[in-house]
Design a protein around this motif. Structure first.
Motif, PDB file in Angstrom:
ATOM      1  N   LYS A 213      -0.970   7.894   6.356  1.00  0.00           N
ATOM      2  CA  LYS A 213      -0.954   9.482   6.263  1.00  0.00           C
ATOM      3  C   LYS A 213      -0.296   9.963   7.654  1.00  0.00           C
ATOM      4  O   LYS A 213       0.358  10.544   7.576  1.00  0.00           O
ATOM      5  CB  LYS A 213      -2.524  10.017   6.185  1.00  0.00           C
ATOM      6  CG  LYS A 213      -2.265  11.558   6.106  1.00  0.00           C
ATOM      7  CD  LYS A 213      -3.880  12.000   6.011  1.00  0.00           C
ATOM      8  CE  LYS A 213      -3.807  13.461   5.930  1.00  0.00           C
ATOM      9  NZ  LYS A 213      -5.286  14.100   5.750  1.00  0.00           N
TER      10      LYS A 213
ATOM     11  N   TYR B 144       0.821  -1.196  -0.043  1.00  0.00           N
ATOM     12  CA  TYR B 144       0.017  -0.075   0.026  1.00  0.00           C
ATOM     13  C   TYR B 144       0.738   1.263  -0.086  1.00  0.00           C
ATOM     14  O   TYR B 144       1.898   1.227   0.538  1.00  0.00           O
ATOM     15  CB  TYR B 144      -0.891  -0.005   1.110  1.00  0.00           C
ATOM     16  CG  TYR B 144      -1.717  -1.261   1.202  1.00  0.00           C
ATOM     17  CD1 TYR B 144      -2.972  -1.182   0.656  1.00  0.00           C
ATOM     18  CD2 TYR B 144      -1.353  -2.305   2.049  1.00  0.00           C
ATOM     19  CE1 TYR B 144      -3.757  -2.095   0.575  1.00  0.00           C
ATOM     20  CE2 TYR B 144      -2.049  -3.526   1.908  1.00  0.00           C
ATOM     21  CZ  TYR B 144      -3.429  -3.672   1.110  1.00  0.00           C
ATOM     22  OH  TYR B 144      -4.250  -4.705   1.190  1.00  0.00           O
TER      23      TYR B 144
ATOM     24  N   SER C  38      -5.123   4.169   4.496  1.00  0.00           N
ATOM     25  CA  SER C  38      -4.561   5.206   4.339  1.00  0.00           C
ATOM     26  C   SER C  38      -4.580   6.363   5.337  1.00  0.00           C
ATOM     27  O   SER C  38      -3.608   7.163   5.368  1.00  0.00           O
ATOM     28  CB  SER C  38      -5.635   6.114   3.067  1.00  0.00           C
ATOM     29  OG  SER C  38      -6.810   6.070   3.533  1.00  0.00           O
TER      30      SER C  38
ATOM     31  N   TYR D  11       1.026   5.663  -0.127  1.00  0.00           N
ATOM     32  CA  TYR D  11       0.457   6.938   0.156  1.00  0.00           C
ATOM     33  C   TYR D  11       1.510   8.017  -0.055  1.00  0.00           C
ATOM     34  O   TYR D  11       2.551   7.923   0.344  1.00  0.00           O
ATOM     35  CB  TYR D  11      -0.097   6.956   1.560  1.00  0.00           C
ATOM     36  CG  TYR D  11      -0.857   8.218   1.870  1.00  0.00           C
ATOM     37  CD1 TYR D  11      -2.292   8.030   1.626  1.00  0.00           C
ATOM     38  CD2 TYR D  11      -0.305   9.338   2.605  1.00  0.00           C
ATOM     39  CE1 TYR D  11      -3.035   9.461   1.885  1.00  0.00           C
ATOM     40  CE2 TYR D  11      -1.163  10.386   2.670  1.00  0.00           C
ATOM     41  CZ  TYR D  11      -2.416  10.449   2.358  1.00  0.00           C
ATOM     42  OH  TYR D  11      -3.064  11.869   2.768  1.00  0.00           O
TER      43      TYR D  11
ATOM     44  N   LYS E  72      -2.837   0.947  -4.286  1.00  0.00           N
ATOM     45  CA  LYS E  72      -2.420  -0.453  -3.919  1.00  0.00           C
ATOM     46  C   LYS E  72      -1.963  -1.346  -4.999  1.00  0.00           C
ATOM     47  O   LYS E  72      -2.252  -1.098  -6.223  1.00  0.00           O
ATOM     48  CB  LYS E  72      -3.794  -1.082  -3.539  1.00  0.00           C
ATOM     49  CG  LYS E  72      -3.597  -2.695  -3.224  1.00  0.00           C
ATOM     50  CD  LYS E  72      -4.935  -3.385  -2.921  1.00  0.00           C
ATOM     51  CE  LYS E  72      -4.862  -4.922  -2.768  1.00  0.00           C
ATOM     52  NZ  LYS E  72      -5.966  -5.621  -2.752  1.00  0.00           N
TER      53      LYS E  72
ATOM     54  N   PHE F 219      -3.673   7.590  -2.731  1.00  0.00           N
ATOM     55  CA  PHE F 219      -3.401   6.404  -2.096  1.00  0.00           C
ATOM     56  C   PHE F 219      -3.581   4.991  -3.438  1.00  0.00           C
ATOM     57  O   PHE F 219      -4.628   4.959  -3.978  1.00  0.00           O
ATOM     58  CB  PHE F 219      -4.675   6.136  -0.911  1.00  0.00           C
ATOM     59  CG  PHE F 219      -4.506   4.766  -0.259  1.00  0.00           C
ATOM     60  CD1 PHE F 219      -3.462   4.312   0.320  1.00  0.00           C
ATOM     61  CD2 PHE F 219      -5.719   3.895  -0.460  1.00  0.00           C
ATOM     62  CE1 PHE F 219      -3.437   3.174   1.079  1.00  0.00           C
ATOM     63  CE2 PHE F 219      -5.581   2.760   0.351  1.00  0.00           C
ATOM     64  CZ  PHE F 219      -4.515   2.262   0.981  1.00  0.00           C
TER      65      PHE F 219
END
Length: 373
Positions: free
Chosen positions: A142, A5, A138, A7, A15, A13
């Motif tokens: 973040k 993943y 996310s 970000y 994947k 965001f």
């Protein structure tokens, strides 16, 4: 391949699939436009603290090998590609790219729309990002990214610089016989200050008859000045390296002493930037930098065009024309790519004349340095 993943600080965001090391890494994201030479790019110390997005959509085809290492290890945080090839086929291959990345603790991210991502970086500029095989939301990514330092707040040089002095003796790689060529007769000894020097820079110095003694970034200029005055060395080379050059205040102080001693100096990339700062002209950060092997540069002295290899996020200011002759300009954005100082035996370039990967047509700059000495 497990899920990974990603970000970005602009809120994007994504994947993807992981083919490198496991874990969570934070760094600055930049894109590279080279079509070949991914291992040399990954092992370039100037990418320390960064994720590399490859515009070439297919990565991994030729595997990896020890001869294509540009440093003792890889210092980048990870790489992002559209498609990773598990099967590799090249007679020089020793292991897959995935296995190499895992051994170097580097994230490998694939199944990403790199064309769209590169457009985002082009429009928004280089930015910080976080990628993880264990954090999947996310919100959590973040939060962790927001608590991390920006890359310009991190001094990356101690990590990539040599810890001890050594003499480099290898010459350039002979691609006809696939081995390093024998060095020519050594005519002059120099000091090479290692801020993250690529191996092929040192090879090119040897190829023109120089013997570089490579020293750490935290050098003492007085020792070098004494060696120069005694005739033990003939000049100094300042290498490439990662990060914001304005952070390197101690190194700039020492470079000022070398300038005052009128020692012949050649600088590449970070070395080019540090020379500018030492002369009183501060660098500034470009929107997304120059990273790739297809940048056209005009030689203003010969009025010829060279296709160059580049890897930098910073540029020197136009005001330096007050004390230096601008010798090279980038034809993409007009930024300064090379200068020769008017009252000193010093010249420098922003691009990488040693290539690896990339065009070799600027390698004559090493001979220019040897001739100047």
């Amino acid at each position: 391949m497990q899920d990974i993943y990603v970000y970005f600080e602009n809120g994007l965001f994504l994947k993807g699939k992981s083919f490198g090391a496991d874990g969570t890494h934070i760094g600055e994201v930049v894109f590279n436009t080279s079509m070949t030479g991914y291992q040399e790019i990954i092992t370039d110390p100037s990418y320390a603290g960064q994720f590399i997005v490859f515009s070439m959509p297919e990565i991994g085809i030729v595997g990896s090998n020890t001869d294509d290492m540009e440093s003792k290890k890889a210092f980048c945080k990870g790489l992002i590609t559209r498609h990773y090839n598990k099967s590799y086929s090249n007679f020089r291959s020793q292991e897959s790219l995935a296995k190499f990345l895992k051994s170097q603790n580097i994230l490998g991210i694939t199944h990403i729309d790199t064309r769209s991502l590169i457009k985002t970086i082009r429009n928004n500029g280089s930015m910080m990002m976080i990628a993880s095989t264990s954090i999947c939301t996310s919100k959590d990514l973040k939060r962790q990214l927001s608590q991390s330092k920006q890359i310009q707040e991190i001094n990356l040089i101690p990590e990539v610089s040599t810890k001890t002095n050594y003499v480099h003796q290898n010459s350039v790689f002979d691609f006809n016989n696939f081995k390093y060529g024998s060095p020519p007769k050594i005519t002059k000894k120099i000091i090479a200050v290692d801020f993250g020097a690529k191996r092929n820079i040192l090879n090119e110095l040897v190829a023109v008859g120089l013997e570089p003694e490579v020293i750490p970034h935290n050098f003492q200029a007085n020792t070098i000045v004494q060696k120069y005055k005694s005739g033990e060395i003939k000049g100094v080379f300042l290498s490439n390296g990662p990060g914001d050059p304005l952070m390197l205040k101690d190194e700039v102080t020492q470079i000022k002493l070398l300038i005052e001693a009128k020692i012949p100096i050649f600088g590449i990339c970070l070395g080019h930037q540090l020379l500018s700062i030492a002369h009183g002209y501060k660098t500034h950060k470009l929107k997304f930098g120059h990273h790739g092997g297809n940048h056209p540069v005009k030689n203003l002295q010969t009025h010829t065009i060279q296709i160059t290899s580049q890897n930098h996020n910073y540029s020197i200011p136009e005001e330096i024309e007050q004390i230096a002759q601008i010798t090279h300009r980038n034809l993409f954005d007009g930024t300064i790519e090379g200068i020769k100082y008017k009252n000193s035996p010093i010249f420098s370039v922003q691009y990488h004349p040693e290539a690896s990967p990339g065009p070799k047509e600027s390698a004559n700059l090493f001979k220019q340095f040897a001739d100047m000495l």
